[in-house]
Scaffold this motif. Structure first.
Motif, PDB file in Angstrom:
ATOM      1  N   LYS A   1      38.219  33.397  40.552  1.00 40.48           N
ATOM      2  CA  LYS A   1      39.535  34.043  40.513  1.00 40.48           C
ATOM      3  C   LYS A   1      39.849  34.608  39.133  1.00 40.48           C
ATOM      4  N   ARG A   2      39.335  33.964  38.092  1.00 38.22           N
ATOM      5  CA  ARG A   2      39.562  34.489  36.745  1.00 38.22           C
ATOM      6  C   ARG A   2      38.767  35.759  36.492  1.00 38.22           C
ATOM      7  N   ASN A   3      37.614  35.872  37.143  1.00 37.76           N
ATOM      8  CA  ASN A   3      36.733  37.029  36.924  1.00 37.76           C
ATOM      9  C   ASN A   3      37.052  38.207  37.840  1.00 37.76           C
ATOM     10  N   TYR A   4      37.706  37.923  38.977  1.00 38.31           N
ATOM     11  CA  TYR A   4      37.983  38.987  39.947  1.00 38.31           C
ATOM     12  C   TYR A   4      39.465  38.955  40.326  1.00 38.31           C
ATOM     13  N   PRO A   5      40.143  40.102  40.313  1.00 39.87           N
ATOM     14  CA  PRO A   5      41.570  40.153  40.654  1.00 39.87           C
ATOM     15  C   PRO A   5      41.790  40.154  42.156  1.00 39.87           C
TER      16      PRO A   5
ATOM     17  N   SER B   1      38.401  41.745  47.311  1.00 36.08           N
ATOM     18  CA  SER B   1      37.721  40.486  47.634  1.00 36.08           C
ATOM     19  C   SER B   1      36.367  40.747  48.266  1.00 36.08           C
TER      20      SER B   1
ATOM     21  N   ARG C   1      43.107  38.726  46.026  1.00 34.90           N
ATOM     22  CA  ARG C   1      44.286  38.168  46.687  1.00 34.90           C
ATOM     23  C   ARG C   1      44.078  36.679  46.881  1.00 34.90           C
TER      24      ARG C   1
END
Length: 200
Positions: free
Chosen positions: A120-124, A170, A126
């Motif tokens: 989650k920190r590496n990819y924005p 995602s 949902r």
């Protein structure tokens, strides 16, 4: 027979292979995997055999012919591991495709507690419970793939289905983690119709 001395069936095999759509056009011409590297097919869902057939046809090309096919599958229930092995081996024999079968159990790679947070920190992406569950599955699958196929010549993998309720970021992030530190990966999604046939 697909190997020849230049005057027989080997040339025909090359011509048939060259007639294939250039699904590997993105592979660097200088890419030279180890001679004993395999062409791995991750059989994640039954797509009518399209993923397996495409890998088999690619293997007929002169550049890839020395690499053995290997079919890997993850049983939904570890108790069915032997059954999956027997069924896949039988199917390959019916279609006269030479390939090794390996049943990969989920416990061969462990998903750490902080893996989802790092993702989650590496990819924005949902954030919701359903999405998190899918992400965990793909994170775990990526670990299994790297454990088994990091040294493969090529990997053919079932393309995750882009459902309407999944946001594009995602979905692309899942593809990214599945290819992380992997050899060239070909994502394939068949229509579910049988493309492999045999005669008795």
């Amino acid at each position: 027979r697909h190997e020849g001395d230049g005057d027989g069936d080997g040339d025909r095999g090359d011509r048939e292979g060259d007639a294939l759509p250039s699904v590997l056009s993105g592979v660097d011409a200088g890419y030279e995997p180890a001679a004993d590297a395999t062409i791995d097919v991750w059989w994640l869902v039954d797509d009518g055999g399209f993923t397996l057939l495409l890998a088999f046809l690619i293997q007929q090309k002169k550049r890839w012919r020395r690499h053995k096919l290997r079919v890997l599958t993850i049983p939904s229930n570890p108790m069915r591991a032997h059954h999956e092995d027997v069924m896949l081996t039988k199917m390959l024999k019916q279609f006269r495709i030479k390939a090794d079968v390996e049943v990969v159990t989920p416990d061969e790679a462990e998903l750490t507690d902080d893996a989802l947070g790092t993702f989650k920190r590496n990819y924005p992406v949902r954030i919701d419970d359903a999405q998190d569950a899918r992400t965990k599955r793909y994170l775990h699958l990526s670990l299994l793939m790297r454990a088994k196929s990091a040294d493969a010549a090529l990997a053919f993998v079932t393309l995750p289905f882009p459902r309407a309720n999944i946001d594009a970021v995602s979905w692309l992030a899942w593809l990214d983690i599945l290819t992380y530190r992997m050899p060239p990966v070909v994502f394939v999604r068949g229509a579910g119709e049988n493309v492999l046939t045999f005669y008795i």
